[in-house]
Each structure stands twice: as C-alpha cells, then as structure tokens.
Design a protein around this motif. Structure first.
Motif, PDB file in Angstrom:
ATOM      1  N   MET A   7       0.839  -1.176  -0.030  1.00  0.00           N
ATOM      2  CA  MET A   7      -0.026   0.032  -0.155  1.00  0.00           C
ATOM      3  C   MET A   7       0.922   1.132  -0.003  1.00  0.00           C
ATOM      4  O   MET A   7       2.081   1.293   0.251  1.00  0.00           O
ATOM      5  CB  MET A   7      -1.055  -0.028   1.196  1.00  0.00           C
ATOM      6  CG  MET A   7      -2.052  -1.108   1.398  1.00  0.00           C
ATOM      7  SD  MET A   7      -2.877  -1.439   2.841  1.00  0.00           S
ATOM      8  CE  MET A   7      -3.393   0.232   2.683  1.00  0.00           C
ATOM      9  N   ALA A   8       0.161   2.314  -0.403  1.00  0.00           N
ATOM     10  CA  ALA A   8       1.147   3.559  -0.341  1.00  0.00           C
ATOM     11  C   ALA A   8       1.360   3.895   0.919  1.00  0.00           C
ATOM     12  O   ALA A   8       0.587   3.820   1.744  1.00  0.00           O
ATOM     13  CB  ALA A   8       0.326   4.659  -1.105  1.00  0.00           C
ATOM     14  N   SER A   9       2.502   4.390   1.007  1.00  0.00           N
ATOM     15  CA  SER A   9       3.090   4.859   2.371  1.00  0.00           C
ATOM     16  C   SER A   9       3.772   6.093   2.275  1.00  0.00           C
ATOM     17  O   SER A   9       4.274   6.865   1.110  1.00  0.00           O
ATOM     18  CB  SER A   9       4.071   3.909   2.895  1.00  0.00           C
ATOM     19  OG  SER A   9       4.636   4.193   4.168  1.00  0.00           O
ATOM     20  N   ALA A  10       3.777   7.227   3.337  1.00  0.00           N
ATOM     21  CA  ALA A  10       4.532   8.114   3.216  1.00  0.00           C
ATOM     22  C   ALA A  10       6.104   7.961   3.071  1.00  0.00           C
ATOM     23  O   ALA A  10       6.913   8.823   2.381  1.00  0.00           O
ATOM     24  CB  ALA A  10       4.324   8.909   4.402  1.00  0.00           C
ATOM     25  N   LEU A  13       9.311   2.159   0.656  1.00  0.00           N
ATOM     26  CA  LEU A  13       9.357   0.816   1.206  1.00  0.00           C
ATOM     27  C   LEU A  13      10.407   0.222   0.352  1.00  0.00           C
ATOM     28  O   LEU A  13      10.806   0.543  -0.457  1.00  0.00           O
ATOM     29  CB  LEU A  13       8.074   0.326   0.887  1.00  0.00           C
ATOM     30  CG  LEU A  13       6.862   0.995   1.482  1.00  0.00           C
ATOM     31  CD1 LEU A  13       5.594  -0.261   1.133  1.00  0.00           C
ATOM     32  CD2 LEU A  13       6.822   0.703   3.024  1.00  0.00           C
ATOM     33  N   GLN A  14      11.042  -0.626   1.451  1.00  0.00           N
ATOM     34  CA  GLN A  14      12.246  -1.380   0.723  1.00  0.00           C
ATOM     35  C   GLN A  14      11.700  -2.747  -0.014  1.00  0.00           C
ATOM     36  O   GLN A  14      10.817  -3.314   0.738  1.00  0.00           O
ATOM     37  CB  GLN A  14      12.968  -1.796   1.819  1.00  0.00           C
ATOM     38  CG  GLN A  14      14.250  -2.610   1.617  1.00  0.00           C
ATOM     39  CD  GLN A  14      15.074  -3.407   2.642  1.00  0.00           C
ATOM     40  OE1 GLN A  14      15.146  -2.716   3.538  1.00  0.00           O
ATOM     41  NE2 GLN A  14      15.926  -4.353   2.323  1.00  0.00           N
ATOM     42  N   LEU A  64       6.576  -2.735   8.498  1.00  0.00           N
ATOM     43  CA  LEU A  64       8.056  -2.863   8.791  1.00  0.00           C
ATOM     44  C   LEU A  64       8.926  -1.995   7.604  1.00  0.00           C
ATOM     45  O   LEU A  64      10.071  -2.149   7.717  1.00  0.00           O
ATOM     46  CB  LEU A  64       8.258  -4.470   8.707  1.00  0.00           C
ATOM     47  CG  LEU A  64       7.932  -5.069   9.803  1.00  0.00           C
ATOM     48  CD1 LEU A  64       7.924  -6.761   9.684  1.00  0.00           C
ATOM     49  CD2 LEU A  64       8.053  -4.725  11.241  1.00  0.00           C
ATOM     50  N   GLY A  65       8.007  -1.399   6.969  1.00  0.00           N
ATOM     51  CA  GLY A  65       8.993  -0.619   5.838  1.00  0.00           C
ATOM     52  C   GLY A  65       9.323  -1.518   4.824  1.00  0.00           C
ATOM     53  O   GLY A  65      10.216  -1.183   3.770  1.00  0.00           O
ATOM     54  N   ASP A 305      12.080 -11.324  11.457  1.00  0.00           N
ATOM     55  CA  ASP A 305      13.608 -10.662  11.536  1.00  0.00           C
ATOM     56  C   ASP A 305      13.773  -9.809  10.301  1.00  0.00           C
ATOM     57  O   ASP A 305      14.469 -10.334   9.397  1.00  0.00           O
ATOM     58  CB  ASP A 305      14.826 -11.717  11.795  1.00  0.00           C
ATOM     59  CG  ASP A 305      16.189 -11.072  12.193  1.00  0.00           C
ATOM     60  OD1 ASP A 305      16.235  -9.800  11.879  1.00  0.00           O
ATOM     61  OD2 ASP A 305      17.145 -11.921  12.607  1.00  0.00           O
ATOM     62  N   PRO A 306      13.392  -8.602  10.495  1.00  0.00           N
ATOM     63  CA  PRO A 306      13.512  -7.942   8.921  1.00  0.00           C
ATOM     64  C   PRO A 306      14.992  -7.492   8.526  1.00  0.00           C
ATOM     65  O   PRO A 306      15.254  -7.325   7.172  1.00  0.00           O
ATOM     66  CB  PRO A 306      12.923  -6.379   9.295  1.00  0.00           C
ATOM     67  CG  PRO A 306      11.914  -6.900  10.573  1.00  0.00           C
ATOM     68  CD  PRO A 306      12.628  -7.888  11.434  1.00  0.00           C
ATOM     69  N   LYS A 307      15.876  -7.641   9.318  1.00  0.00           N
ATOM     70  CA  LYS A 307      17.225  -7.443   8.964  1.00  0.00           C
ATOM     71  C   LYS A 307      18.100  -8.722   8.776  1.00  0.00           C
ATOM     72  O   LYS A 307      19.267  -8.503   8.321  1.00  0.00           O
ATOM     73  CB  LYS A 307      17.864  -6.582  10.156  1.00  0.00           C
ATOM     74  CG  LYS A 307      17.176  -5.302  10.544  1.00  0.00           C
ATOM     75  CD  LYS A 307      18.296  -4.496  11.562  1.00  0.00           C
ATOM     76  CE  LYS A 307      17.539  -3.061  11.579  1.00  0.00           C
ATOM     77  NZ  LYS A 307      18.152  -2.314  12.876  1.00  0.00           N
ATOM     78  N   ALA A 308      17.438  -9.714   8.926  1.00  0.00           N
ATOM     79  CA  ALA A 308      18.240 -11.050   8.487  1.00  0.00           C
ATOM     80  C   ALA A 308      18.711 -11.117   6.782  1.00  0.00           C
ATOM     81  O   ALA A 308      17.677 -10.796   6.217  1.00  0.00           O
ATOM     82  CB  ALA A 308      17.657 -12.359   9.045  1.00  0.00           C
ATOM     83  N   ASP A 309      19.722 -11.671   6.669  1.00  0.00           N
ATOM     84  CA  ASP A 309      19.867 -12.141   5.221  1.00  0.00           C
ATOM     85  C   ASP A 309      19.237 -13.401   4.990  1.00  0.00           C
ATOM     86  O   ASP A 309      18.537 -14.057   5.726  1.00  0.00           O
ATOM     87  CB  ASP A 309      21.233 -12.113   5.171  1.00  0.00           C
ATOM     88  CG  ASP A 309      22.178 -12.955   5.645  1.00  0.00           C
ATOM     89  OD1 ASP A 309      21.649 -13.915   6.314  1.00  0.00           O
ATOM     90  OD2 ASP A 309      23.401 -12.862   5.948  1.00  0.00           O
TER      91      ASP A 309
END
Length: 384
Positions: A7-10, A13-14, A64-65, A305-309
């Motif tokens: 969805m649209a966000s201010a 988004l990654q 979570l971006g 875990d959003p930062k996990a590879d």
C-alpha cells in the motif's frame, strides 16, 4: 512481468523481489492436459496464488517498511538458467517460488546460491522424495507435500478403517514406480498388506489388451481396496465402478491424499477457496495452495527478523520458530532436517473431503505431523 504489492506509504518501502520460476513449455500446463482436469492435477499456473499471498502480506510488511515485488520468469530449458540467474542477480533477487520439474529444480538449487550470493528456493509442485533426502539442499524448502507424506496419509486412513488388504495396480512411468514404492513403504509402516502388484498400460495394441482390462486386473477376490498408481491420470480415471468386485479405489483416483481441496470447509478454508476462485476463475488446487504458502513463508521470515539475510531467514524457517498459517488447523512449521513443511493432509475425492491426516490415535514421540513422510531418524539428507 513484475508486480509490486504494497500500500502507499509516506516513507519509501524497501522492496524484496520474489521470482516465480516455471518452464515455458511445461507439459502439465498444455491445453489438452488442463482440459482433462484429472483429480488433484494442476488447474493452471501458480501466479494467481502467489499474487494472492503477496496481497495478504502487504499490510504487515508495510508496517516494517517492506514490500514484496513479484517477478515471473519462464525458463525455456536448462541452458537458459545461467543467463536468467545473472539477470536476477542484477535485480538483487534471492527468493524463489519454484514450479519446476525435478531435474530443473535440482539444477536451480545447485546454481542459485553461488550465483546470487545466497538463495531461498521453495518447491511448490514436486512430490519427489529424493528432493527431501539424497538430493536435499540447505537452500531448498518444500511447501508441497512429499509423495511419502501422501501415501502415509492414505495408509493411516485405511488402517483406521481396518481396510488392510490392498491390490496394487502399477503404471509403467517413472513417477508411477516412485508412487508404488512409496505406497509399499507406507503399507509396511501402518500394517497393511499388498496382496498382489499388477502392471497396467494404456495401449492401442490388441496384444496388450489384458494390461488395460480393468475387470481382469481386479479379479483377485481377497482385497479390500484397489490402490492405483497412475501419475498421468488417464487409467485411474477409468477405474472407479469398473472393477470386477465392489471395492473402493484409492491413490490416483477415488480416495486421494491432497495438500488442498476446494471443498475444505474448516479453518477458514471456504474463504481462501472463494478468494482464489474470484481471482483465478478456477478452483484452488494443491499446487496453488503450496505456492500461496511459499510466499506466506517468505513474508513470515521477513516479519520475524526484518534485518536477516537470506541465509539467516532459512535458518529461522528450519528452526521451527517461524509459524505459518495454512488454513488447515494449527500453525505450520518447516522440518529442520529436510526443509519440508509439516502439514495436515486432506483425504477426499473429487466432490469432498472425508478425513484429515494425521488421524486421531496416530502417535509420535515428539511431533505427530512427523508421522507423515520421512522422519528425522529415517532421513538420508545430510543436513541433519
């Protein structure tokens, strides 16, 4: 074609790109094959199921971006794989929903991790047990059930009803042979007896007419059930109500074990089936459910875990800590030793569901779902 879901966000988004890999000339999707509509065979490409899952995950990922992007990739042949992987590396793709024949899937799993600096490949349509055993890979997960899971589910049902004497009709194709071997192992595991194994063959040769005469093939009188192993589907379609004696048919027609059934009426199943039908204009089949689950699993790993590879995401999924809702009851997790998604198996026929495996009363020392398929102590996968 690339489809963005979110969805649209201010804030920007990654994007995490998921490639949906298939074969351009896959015989399973030939028009004549789809017209035949054999029970539990694919009803169409899995793209609609993938899109539905991406839409389901969009809001939670947005918080979570993150956003999923879907990229459809149709391979012409095995020789096209290196070029495709080079293009996907440029697009920073490391997640794959693989709707591929076993040989191509094996080639992808061998090449993708090194070519892309890590990869997660989720098999959504192959039931080959070897892919979970001797040909397993740390990069490979399976949301589609193995053949052994399917035959174990059938064997549990037969044992529960005390239908223990089987007449096995065995087709000539390699996949027929694998199905027969899995059924034999399941029969031994759950105390069933295969009285006879008889070969069948669809042929226009009058000298081979006995090999497709359903009454002659089923004239053994002591069996309780006719088990037919027919990966193609044509012979199995002709078998119910055409046997010599009044016996139920199971395996590739009649009573079947399935990852999904459009008439599953519990755990929110009707809502999932209706949504898919509205999107795809056809019923949801097992391969569609598995593709839907693959994207849900990727999204669940990102949320956990959003930062996990991608290597860490695979470890999180295999650890059993990441739980995915498949609308078949309790939350589902992946097995550490072979990457297979634990899941209930639906038992039914073309018009409805009659049971769910594991059946009540089936026991396991640690996890009852592991009564379906290759258990850890039996696994030949070296990832253990």
């Amino acid at each position: 074609m690339t489809l963005a879901c979110g969805m649209a966000s201010a804030a920007p988004l990654q994007s995490v790109t998921v490639a949906v890999l298939s074969m351009a000339a896959d015989a399973r999707y030939a028009p004549k094959q789809l017209e035949r509509a054999y029970p539990d065979h694919p009803g169409g490409r899995v793209g609609d199921a993938v899109r539905m899952a991406a839409e389901d995950a969009a809001l939670e990922l947005q918080e979570l971006g993150l956003a999923l992007k879907l990229k459809d990739v149709a391979l012409a042949d095995a020789q096209a794989l290196p070029k495709v992987l080079a293009e996907l590396k440029g697009a920073r793709v490391q997640h794959f929903v693989a709707d591929l024949p076993p040989a191509m899937l094996t080639a992808l799993v061998k090449a993708a991790p090194a070519a892309l600096g890590g990869a997660m490949v989720i098999n959504v349509s192959s039931d080959r047990d070897a892919l979970r055993n001797v040909a397993c890979s740390a990069a490979l997960l399976h949301t589609y059930p193995s053949r052994q899971m399917l035959t174990d589910a059938l064997a549990q049902y037969l044992a529960a009803r005390n239908w223990r004497k089987l007449l096995l009709l065995q087709g000539p194709l390699p996949d027929d042979q694998l199905q027969g071997a899995a059924m034999a192992l399941s029969a031994k595991r759950y105390g069933l007896k295969i009285l006879q194994t008889k070969p069948f063959k669809l042929s226009g040769d009058p000298r081979e007419r006995d090999l497709f005469n359903t009454r002659l093939l089923t004239n053994e009188r002591e069996h309780d059930v006719v088990a037919v192993m027919d990966s193609h589907g044509e012979f199995a379609r002709s078998l119910p109500y055409a046997t010599q004696w009044p016996r139920p048919v199971m395996g590739s027609n009649g009573l079947m074990a399935m990852a999904w059934h459009p008439q599953w009426e519990r755990n929110g199943g009707p809502q999932i089936s209706r949504r898919f039908y509205k999107l795809a204009r056809r019923p949801m089949q097992s391969q569609d459910w598995a593709a839907w689950m693959a994207v849900k699993a990727i999204a669940a790993a990102l949320v956990a875990d959003p930062k996990a590879d991608v290597t860490q995401q695979l470890k999180h999924l295999r650890s059993g800590d990441v739980v995915v809702d498949g609308n078949k009851g309790s939350g589902l997790t992946f097995r550490a030793w072979d990457g297979q998604l634990r899941q209930p198996i639906l038992l039914g026929h073309r018009d409805g569901v009659v049971g769910l495996a594991p059946l009540d009363g089936v026991l396991h020392p640690t996890e009852v779902m592991d009564t379906l398929g290759t258990d850890q102590k039996e696994s030949k996968c070296q990832l253990r």
